[in-house]
Scaffold this active site. Sequence first.
Site, short mmCIF file in Angstrom:
data_model
loop_
_atom_site.label_atom_id
_atom_site.label_comp_id
_atom_site.label_asym_id
_atom_site.label_seq_id
_atom_site.Cartn_x
_atom_site.Cartn_y
_atom_site.Cartn_z
N LEU A 279 61.42 49.63 18.15
CA LEU A 279 60.96 48.24 18.11
C LEU A 279 61.59 47.47 16.95
CD1 LEU A 279 59.08 46.14 19.45
CD2 LEU A 279 57.30 46.86 17.86
N ASN A 281 64.43 47.60 15.79
CA ASN A 281 65.82 47.21 16.07
C ASN A 281 65.98 46.51 17.42
OD1 ASN A 281 66.72 48.55 13.74
ND2 ASN A 281 66.69 50.50 14.81
N TYR A 335 60.19 49.81 27.77
CA TYR A 335 60.11 50.57 29.03
C TYR A 335 58.69 51.12 29.23
CZ TYR A 335 61.58 54.10 32.51
OH TYR A 335 61.73 54.88 33.64
P1 NAD Z 1 69.32 54.53 38.27
O1 NAD Z 1 69.73 53.73 37.08
O2 NAD Z 1 70.17 55.67 38.69
O3 NAD Z 1 69.17 53.57 39.55
C1 NAD Z 1 68.47 52.36 39.47
C2 NAD Z 1 68.96 51.44 40.57
O4 NAD Z 1 68.25 50.21 40.44
C3 NAD Z 1 70.46 51.11 40.47
O5 NAD Z 1 71.08 51.25 41.73
C4 NAD Z 1 70.47 49.68 39.97
O6 NAD Z 1 71.61 48.95 40.39
C5 NAD Z 1 69.18 49.14 40.59
N1 NAD Z 1 68.72 47.95 39.90
C6 NAD Z 1 68.62 47.76 38.56
N2 NAD Z 1 68.22 46.50 38.31
C7 NAD Z 1 68.05 45.90 39.51
C8 NAD Z 1 67.68 44.58 39.90
N3 NAD Z 1 67.42 43.64 38.99
N4 NAD Z 1 67.62 44.29 41.22
C9 NAD Z 1 67.92 45.24 42.16
N5 NAD Z 1 68.29 46.49 41.82
C10 NAD Z 1 68.36 46.82 40.53
O7 NAD Z 1 67.84 54.96 37.96
P2 NAD Z 1 66.96 56.20 38.54
O8 NAD Z 1 67.03 57.30 37.54
O9 NAD Z 1 67.32 56.46 39.93
O10 NAD Z 1 65.48 55.57 38.44
C11 NAD Z 1 64.84 54.94 39.53
C12 NAD Z 1 63.44 54.54 39.09
O11 NAD Z 1 62.74 55.69 38.62
C13 NAD Z 1 63.42 53.53 37.96
O12 NAD Z 1 62.34 52.65 38.14
C14 NAD Z 1 63.19 54.39 36.74
O13 NAD Z 1 62.61 53.67 35.69
C15 NAD Z 1 62.26 55.43 37.31
N6 NAD Z 1 62.21 56.69 36.55
C16 NAD Z 1 63.31 57.50 36.47
C17 NAD Z 1 63.21 58.71 35.76
C18 NAD Z 1 64.37 59.67 35.65
O14 NAD Z 1 64.20 60.74 35.06
N7 NAD Z 1 65.54 59.38 36.21
C19 NAD Z 1 62.02 59.04 35.13
C20 NAD Z 1 60.93 58.19 35.22
C21 NAD Z 1 61.04 57.01 35.96
#
Ligand code: NAD
Length: 430
Positions: A279, A281, A335
């Site tokens: 926070l 930064n 987040y």
């Molecule tokens: P990722 O970054 O691989 O994919 C996210 C996708 O969302 C991308 O294709 C991106 O282009 C799209 N996106 C981002 N901003 C957007 C917008 N404004 N409009 C439309 N599309 C948009 O992420 P991921 O790891 O596949 O995560 C998917 C979800 O799961 C997210 O909500 C993330 O916070 C959540 N999550 C992931 C993890 C993990 O370990 N990977 C853990 C907890 C929660």
Amino acid sequence: MADRYLSFTGTAPGRFLTRRLGLPQPAELRRDTLDGGLLHLTAGKTDLGLAPVLARTGLTRDEDGRPAAVVLDATGVRDVDALAGVHAALHPVVRSVAASGRVVVLGAPLDPADHHQAAVQQALEGFTRSLGKEIGRGRTVNLVRLTDPCAAESTLRFLLSPASAYVSGQVIEVGAAGGGTEPDDWALPLAGRTALVTGAARGIGAAVAETLAGQGAQVVVLDVPQAEDEARRAAERLGGTALALDITAPDAGERIAAALPGGLDVLIHNAGVTRDRRLVNMPAERWSSVLDVNLASVLRTTDALLAAGAVNRGGRIVATASIAGLAGNAGQTNYGASKAGIVGLVRALAPRARDAHGVTVNAVAPGFIETKMTAAVPLFIREAGRRMNSLGQGGLPVDVARTTAWLAHPASGAVNGQVVRVCGQSLLGA
Ligand code: NAD
């Protein structure tokens, strides 16, 4: 992205060495089939009428004393003496449950008029979570609170199947009957339904779109215009359509409604971003961009689509939280806030959406999932994140996808307002 340690511990020298050094020994999770039958146990007096529902799951009765699935009906436990029946039922069988096996404890809703019943039914939660932490060998333990086993059929099928490989230590409340419809074909429950997945060009969203399409849904792959080619390719593979749209656009809900004149049956809010910084930064722009994508856009589009009547009756909304929103995480105040906001949204909107629109609203809360997002995490933090859960490994996008598909199931109408972690029972926010 590959978990080399998990592959190594699966070999004979790896097993030998890690045992000698006292290192974690995660088991390779079975995600296709479970090896063994079903054992149905009871503790306390019960008249739940569970047997016909279990019979419909297709699991055969355990015949050889090595069950892959154990269901303990503890709904009738009302006092501490009866709680001893939980120990008596499971103590002799736990050792024999197959690797990657399932233990599902069934409890009753807590009775506010009976503090003895409430105490022992709450005790089942501590019991379930503790057993999940010690059972090992890729086995999972979950608690379902229910009154009507028919309303819980999709939930029991999910928890007793390989689809729930990375879901453990969860407490899921299933309401009374109503709102759900049994599919004609349990293998294609989403046939004839339209599902929109945001952020589906890659990662977890792509896996969700693929799983929903595999279950018969007509999928719409939504992603930012910069990812349009990827989204189109993914949609073509799945026989669906792509929608290039930044979900933070103020009129995103209206544009989705316009693109889908027949309305939506399943709406998956998966798009999410991280912009980590402590926070002290963190510039305001990093704060607001994360809050905008992960929370404000979800609120805005949900409101717009519900107001326009664009989510059909019997519809399902599933939003994506995170264990960071439940436990907090250093460097992720933005987040964590956004994902905790999803939990608040789900809990408050669920009963109203059900009453006003016949739509359920739930959330998945992934833990450490093997994606590009987590591959970018520095090695030691990544290794800690992967191992610090009861299953000793990261999950796969398909684990989140299958959990989402259960919540999106037409028969899951009695599952509403739930936040289900897909985290291998992460120690964070346990
Ligand atoms: P990722 O970054 O691989 O994919 C996210 C996708 O969302 C991308 O294709 C991106 O282009 C799209 N996106 C981002 N901003 C957007 C917008 N404004 N409009 C439309 N599309 C948009 O992420 P991921 O790891 O596949 O995560 C998917 C979800 O799961 C997210 O909500 C993330 O916070 C959540 N999550 C992931 C993890 C993990 O370990 N990977 C853990 C907890 C929660």
